[in-house]
Design an enzyme around this catalytic site. Sequence first.
Site, short mmCIF file in Angstrom:
data_model
loop_
_atom_site.label_atom_id
_atom_site.label_comp_id
_atom_site.label_asym_id
_atom_site.label_seq_id
_atom_site.Cartn_x
_atom_site.Cartn_y
_atom_site.Cartn_z
CB SER A 163 -0.98 0.09 1.15
OG SER A 163 -0.07 -0.24 2.47
CG ASN A 190 -3.33 -4.60 13.46
OD1 ASN A 190 -2.56 -4.52 12.37
ND2 ASN A 190 -3.65 -5.74 13.93
CB THR A 196 -41.11 25.31 -7.58
OG1 THR A 196 -42.13 25.78 -7.97
CG2 THR A 196 -40.79 26.45 -6.27
CG HIS A 197 -41.94 21.65 -9.77
ND1 HIS A 197 -42.18 20.30 -9.13
CD2 HIS A 197 -42.84 22.57 -8.82
CE1 HIS A 197 -43.01 20.48 -8.16
NE2 HIS A 197 -43.27 21.57 -7.90
CB SER A 206 -15.26 23.42 -28.64
OG SER A 206 -15.38 22.60 -29.71
CE LYS A 228 -20.17 24.19 -27.37
NZ LYS A 228 -21.05 23.74 -26.67
CG ASN A 277 -18.07 24.26 -23.91
OD1 ASN A 277 -18.92 24.68 -24.36
ND2 ASN A 277 -17.22 23.51 -24.62
CD GLU A 335 -20.15 20.52 -19.02
OE1 GLU A 335 -21.14 20.52 -19.80
OE2 GLU A 335 -18.99 20.79 -19.10
CE1 TYR A 395 -5.87 -3.18 9.51
CE2 TYR A 395 -4.93 -5.22 9.25
CZ TYR A 395 -5.24 -4.11 8.79
OH TYR A 395 -4.80 -3.78 7.66
CD GLN A 445 -3.00 -2.09 2.80
OE1 GLN A 445 -2.12 -2.53 3.68
NE2 GLN A 445 -2.73 -2.82 1.48
CE LYS A 463 -4.35 3.30 5.54
NZ LYS A 463 -5.09 1.87 5.39
N1 ARG Z 1 -0.95 -1.19 5.47
C1 ARG Z 1 -1.93 -1.83 6.72
C2 ARG Z 1 -3.14 -0.96 6.59
O1 ARG Z 1 -3.10 0.26 6.03
C3 ARG Z 1 -1.23 -1.58 7.91
C4 ARG Z 1 -1.70 -2.64 8.95
C5 ARG Z 1 -1.27 -3.96 8.53
N2 ARG Z 1 -1.51 -4.86 9.50
C6 ARG Z 1 -1.27 -6.28 9.51
N3 ARG Z 1 -1.56 -6.83 10.61
N4 ARG Z 1 -0.91 -6.66 8.49
O2 ARG Z 1 -4.13 -1.44 7.11
#
Ligand code: ARG
Length: 449
Positions: A24, A111, A156-157, A286, A292, A294, A299, A326, A331, A334
């Site tokens: 990650s 964790n 309205t509408h 455009s 144009k 735009n 949008e 956990y 993960q 994010k």
């Molecule tokens: N990169 C992991 C996350 O974002 C960190 C935690 C990983 N923990 C584990 N026991 N594998 O959640």
Amino acid sequence: MSKKMWGGRFAKPTHPLVEKFTGSIHYDCRLAEYDLLGSMIHVEVLRRAKLLKTGEASRMYKALEALHANAVKGAYVSDPSSEDIHTDIQNKLERSLGELALKLHTARSRNDQVAFASKLYTKMKALEIGTLISNLIKALGSLADKNKGLLVPAFTHMQHAQVVRLRDYLGAYAEMLKRDAVRLDAVAKNVRLVMGAGAVAGTPIDSVKYEIKSPGGLSGALAKSFNIHPVSNSIDAVSDRDYVIDMLGAMAIVGMHVSRLSEDLIIWSTKEFGFVSLDEAFATGSSLMPQKKNPDVLELARGYSGRLYGNLVNSLIVMKGLPLSYNRDMQLDKEPLFDSVNIVSSELRVFAELVKTLTFNKANIENALEDESLYATDLVYYLVDKGIPFKTAHSMIGRLVKHSIDSSIEIKSMSQAELDKYSDKLLRADIIRLLNPAVSVKSKRSIKR
Ligand code: ARG
């Protein structure tokens, strides 16, 4: 391949496809600043618990502080082969501090680390977005000031309804945004920064050591209210992602409001409406049609609301079936979180500028205000004032409006005799006075200003 935080139990190397699939670092590197702050606080906990000698703690703190300063500047460079940001920081520290760095992970797990870092990120971004919202509210206010006294049709509408002040039309968006700011503030306040969950069961360190008021490393508004508490439920602490969902929800609503504002401006800037013109710096052209101009910014903001909802639903679904505590699925919270923060921050920034440059085309608006249907309700109130029951008056004016449409004769051009057919209380001079935008707006007294 960089060093793992859990290699000991494994005799075999991880398959490269698994490395790629589970890693990650390419997105959680954004958490460097927050994870480093968490580590700096953790060093203090270890010092208090006498798991680090004072000298060791200060060496470790200094090394982390230097990395943190880099991260704040955007100059933290992560190794793309690290599994995640937590591993990356640990590896960097081992390179600079040697064996001492091996003590940092005492009584800690990724964790609780990732929960802490993403909570802090959420708290700070909620506050930052709150400020961006205030800027857009201010920009809407100065646009209203610049166009003081301008009246517009309200719909309205999407049909002509009644006349309102432009100030109130823009003010409606300011109201939405004020609620958004309150919502984001609540998200920030709800994030409780706790430590000591470990992997799931807590740690051998006494809870009092985790009670830290205003630890260093932060500046600005948050620094004062930034307190660390001992965890009260370690299982929940590592399994909770409500704060991510709260934040995504609050941002989805901001996006919905910006999208509605965009839609109004898109419609108002069509040739058919011609109420508003976008500044050229905030419009696009455009490649084929030379004429144009735009409203692509508007949008895109409208389109992005789809992504913001998607990110919210995405996280709700990831979380819904997870047993305690956990699970690695988490993960995946994010990317949607970062994506929504990016979208909302950039659209709020661009809108605060775009809004300031809008110009209203008074002639077209005045032309629209000529439509007598906008005053039909005022004529009903006029008859009510003369003692006619509302429903009777509504039906009288309804028939008068229909006659005007069918015969293509404006009400103001009708003779007294013609008006008398609908009600003998409709005095022509009064009617002409009432078919006026300023009079119409002035007659609405229920709005407390
Ligand atoms: N990169 C992991 C996350 O974002 C960190 C935690 C990983 N923990 C584990 N026991 N594998 O959640």
